[in-house]
Motif scaffolding. Structure first.
Motif, PDB file in Angstrom:
ATOM      1  N   PRO A  80       0.817  -1.211   0.000  1.00  0.00           N
ATOM      2  CA  PRO A  80       0.000   0.000   0.000  1.00  0.00           C
ATOM      3  C   PRO A  80       0.859   1.273   0.000  1.00  0.00           C
ATOM      4  CG  PRO A  80      -0.818  -1.567   1.626  1.00  0.00           C
ATOM      5  CD  PRO A  80       0.495  -2.096   1.131  1.00  0.00           C
ATOM      6  N   VAL A  81       0.329   2.312  -0.603  1.00  0.00           N
ATOM      7  CA  VAL A  81       0.986   3.622  -0.553  1.00  0.00           C
ATOM      8  C   VAL A  81       0.840   4.164   0.868  1.00  0.00           C
ATOM      9  CG1 VAL A  81       0.950   5.994  -1.421  1.00  0.00           C
ATOM     10  CG2 VAL A  81       0.488   4.079  -2.971  1.00  0.00           C
ATOM     11  N   ARG A 119       1.045  14.071 -12.306  1.00  0.00           N
ATOM     12  CA  ARG A 119       2.283  13.607 -11.654  1.00  0.00           C
ATOM     13  C   ARG A 119       2.009  12.398 -10.772  1.00  0.00           C
ATOM     14  NH1 ARG A 119       6.376  18.152  -9.535  1.00  0.00           N
ATOM     15  NH2 ARG A 119       7.513  18.334 -11.487  1.00  0.00           N
ATOM     16  N   LEU A 120       0.901  12.419 -10.058  1.00  0.00           N
ATOM     17  CA  LEU A 120       0.540  11.267  -9.233  1.00  0.00           C
ATOM     18  C   LEU A 120       0.269  10.041 -10.095  1.00  0.00           C
ATOM     19  CD1 LEU A 120      -1.752  13.054  -6.625  1.00  0.00           C
ATOM     20  CD2 LEU A 120       0.448  11.945  -6.143  1.00  0.00           C
ATOM     21  N   ARG A 121      -0.304  10.233 -11.276  1.00  0.00           N
ATOM     22  CA  ARG A 121      -0.514   9.098 -12.184  1.00  0.00           C
ATOM     23  C   ARG A 121       0.822   8.489 -12.606  1.00  0.00           C
ATOM     24  NH1 ARG A 121      -4.906  12.241 -15.040  1.00  0.00           N
ATOM     25  NH2 ARG A 121      -6.874  11.378 -14.269  1.00  0.00           N
ATOM     26  N   LEU A 140      -6.652  13.743  -1.104  1.00  0.00           N
ATOM     27  CA  LEU A 140      -7.247  12.420  -1.243  1.00  0.00           C
ATOM     28  C   LEU A 140      -8.006  12.294  -2.560  1.00  0.00           C
ATOM     29  CD1 LEU A 140      -8.516  11.806   2.409  1.00  0.00           C
ATOM     30  CD2 LEU A 140      -6.503  10.818   1.310  1.00  0.00           C
ATOM     31  N   GLU A 141      -8.662  13.364  -2.978  1.00  0.00           N
ATOM     32  CA  GLU A 141      -9.348  13.349  -4.271  1.00  0.00           C
ATOM     33  C   GLU A 141      -8.362  13.207  -5.430  1.00  0.00           C
ATOM     34  OE1 GLU A 141     -11.546  16.964  -4.252  1.00  0.00           O
ATOM     35  OE2 GLU A 141     -13.095  16.223  -2.861  1.00  0.00           O
ATOM     36  N   HIS A 142      -7.213  13.887  -5.324  1.00  0.00           N
ATOM     37  CA  HIS A 142      -6.185  13.758  -6.362  1.00  0.00           C
ATOM     38  C   HIS A 142      -5.647  12.329  -6.408  1.00  0.00           C
ATOM     39  CE1 HIS A 142      -5.079  18.317  -6.609  1.00  0.00           C
ATOM     40  NE2 HIS A 142      -6.300  18.052  -7.023  1.00  0.00           N
ATOM     41  N   LEU A 143      -5.442  11.724  -5.251  1.00  0.00           N
ATOM     42  CA  LEU A 143      -4.950  10.347  -5.206  1.00  0.00           C
ATOM     43  C   LEU A 143      -5.953   9.396  -5.851  1.00  0.00           C
ATOM     44  CD1 LEU A 143      -3.485  10.257  -1.588  1.00  0.00           C
ATOM     45  CD2 LEU A 143      -2.177  10.213  -3.716  1.00  0.00           C
ATOM     46  N   THR A 144      -7.226   9.599  -5.570  1.00  0.00           N
ATOM     47  CA  THR A 144      -8.264   8.755  -6.171  1.00  0.00           C
ATOM     48  C   THR A 144      -8.289   8.926  -7.682  1.00  0.00           C
ATOM     49  OG1 THR A 144      -9.612   8.865  -4.158  1.00  0.00           O
ATOM     50  CG2 THR A 144     -10.728   8.228  -6.201  1.00  0.00           C
ATOM     51  N   GLU A 155      -5.743   6.983  -9.341  1.00  0.00           N
ATOM     52  CA  GLU A 155      -5.889   5.546  -9.098  1.00  0.00           C
ATOM     53  C   GLU A 155      -4.885   5.041  -8.068  1.00  0.00           C
ATOM     54  OE1 GLU A 155      -6.003   3.372 -12.742  1.00  0.00           O
ATOM     55  OE2 GLU A 155      -7.683   4.517 -13.554  1.00  0.00           O
ATOM     56  N   LEU A 156      -4.534   5.898  -7.132  1.00  0.00           N
ATOM     57  CA  LEU A 156      -3.753   5.497  -5.970  1.00  0.00           C
ATOM     58  C   LEU A 156      -4.739   5.370  -4.808  1.00  0.00           C
ATOM     59  CD1 LEU A 156      -0.552   7.729  -6.310  1.00  0.00           C
ATOM     60  CD2 LEU A 156      -0.622   5.234  -6.367  1.00  0.00           C
ATOM     61  N   VAL A 157      -5.417   4.237  -4.756  1.00  0.00           N
ATOM     62  CA  VAL A 157      -6.510   4.077  -3.801  1.00  0.00           C
ATOM     63  C   VAL A 157      -6.140   3.175  -2.627  1.00  0.00           C
ATOM     64  CG1 VAL A 157      -8.307   4.562  -5.476  1.00  0.00           C
ATOM     65  CG2 VAL A 157      -7.470   2.228  -5.253  1.00  0.00           C
ATOM     66  N   ASN A 158      -5.101   2.373  -2.786  1.00  0.00           N
ATOM     67  CA  ASN A 158      -4.665   1.500  -1.696  1.00  0.00           C
ATOM     68  C   ASN A 158      -3.685   2.288  -0.825  1.00  0.00           C
ATOM     69  OD1 ASN A 158      -4.132  -0.671  -0.051  1.00  0.00           O
ATOM     70  ND2 ASN A 158      -2.897  -1.790  -1.551  1.00  0.00           N
ATOM     71  N   VAL A 159      -4.240   3.122   0.063  1.00  0.00           N
ATOM     72  CA  VAL A 159      -3.449   4.104   0.805  1.00  0.00           C
ATOM     73  C   VAL A 159      -3.630   3.903   2.300  1.00  0.00           C
ATOM     74  CG1 VAL A 159      -3.094   6.575   1.240  1.00  0.00           C
ATOM     75  CG2 VAL A 159      -3.644   5.787  -1.071  1.00  0.00           C
ATOM     76  N   VAL A 160      -2.514   3.936   3.020  1.00  0.00           N
ATOM     77  CA  VAL A 160      -2.516   3.920   4.478  1.00  0.00           C
ATOM     78  C   VAL A 160      -2.054   5.294   4.945  1.00  0.00           C
ATOM     79  CG1 VAL A 160      -1.502   2.918   6.552  1.00  0.00           C
ATOM     80  CG2 VAL A 160      -2.063   1.445   4.606  1.00  0.00           C
TER      81      VAL A 160
END
Length: 241
Positions: free
Chosen positions: A18-19, A114-116, A145-149, A152-157
């Protein structure tokens, strides 16, 4: 009858963990200092400090390469390098040098694009990705959190609080060298068999010791990733059904 151990399968990136999202709401200097001291490129751990005042995905790729100590890769025209070649270089160097953990600073300033790119890097290499963000207000955290979603970085701790963040980063690298890592340093390749493409990697695995195979396989995986990416970009589009 002599039996031989099974040859390894075609290389594939392991499923990434997880990220980790470290929310440093106090913007504590100790957190940033600890993240820098944790880095040890020679042991596969890097801390990426994105260049300020730009949102270019290509610049971020160059920042990752610099964190690896790959300054020698950059040429005078490298700042104008297009995004895809820059990130292919990141993937190849990650696999070739066994970089397996990365902390990216100032993640609250990263664009969705950039997150992608970071998400694709993580998926292609299995790297453990940690994002360190300064988000003092609830609205800042929600936007991140919206940018991460969207990326597609959704598996986040998520980790909050200075003490918990320092514990999550961990101690400084033991025996950490002062100054930058050596330029473009890679282990010299051991002697390799003169095998055909189909049998080359399996023969290396049979004939080399564990350390030599790890070095050879890193270069093999890097070349495989570059070839796969190049073929994907040059293949003609498939006709629609």
């Amino acid at each position: 009858m002599t039996t031989h151990p099974r040859a390894p399968q075609q290389p594939a990136a392991p499923a990434p963990p997880p990220v980790r999202l470290l929310l440093d709401g106090d913007d504590d200097h100790a957190v940033h200092q600890t993240a820098y001291q944790w880095a040890d490129p020679a042991r596969g751990r890097i801390t990426v400090d994105p260049t300020p005042h730009t949102t270019s995905p290509a610049y971020l790729a160059l920042d990752v390469l610099r964190a690896m100590g790959r300054d020698g890769y950059s040429r005078p025209e490298a700042e104008r390098m297009s995004t895809d070649p820059a990130w292919r270089a990141v993937t190849c160097w990650t696999l070739a040098t066994n970089v397996h953990e990365a902390i990216v600073l100032r993640a609250h300033r990263l664009t969705v694009e950039r997150l992608r790119r970071l998400a694709a890097w993580r998926a292609e290499t299995g790297i453990r990705l940690t994002l360190l963000a300064h988000a003092p207000e609830r609205a800042d955290e929600q936007r991140l959190l919206e940018h991460l979603t969207a990326a597609e970085l959704v598996n986040v701790v998520t980790v909050t609080g200075t003490a918990a963040i320092l514990d999550a980063i961990g101690p400084a690298a033991a025996g950490r060298r002062s100054g930058p890592p050596p330029r473009d340093h890679v282990h010299p390749l051991p002697s390799v068999p003169r095998s055909g493409v189909a049998a080359f990697r399996a023969d290396c695995w049979r004939r080399q010791n564990e350390t030599d195979f790890a070095h050879t396989d890193g270069q093999y995986r890097a070349g495989y990733a570059a070839a796969r990416t190049g073929l994907a970009r040059t293949q003609p589009p498939q006709p629609s059904a």
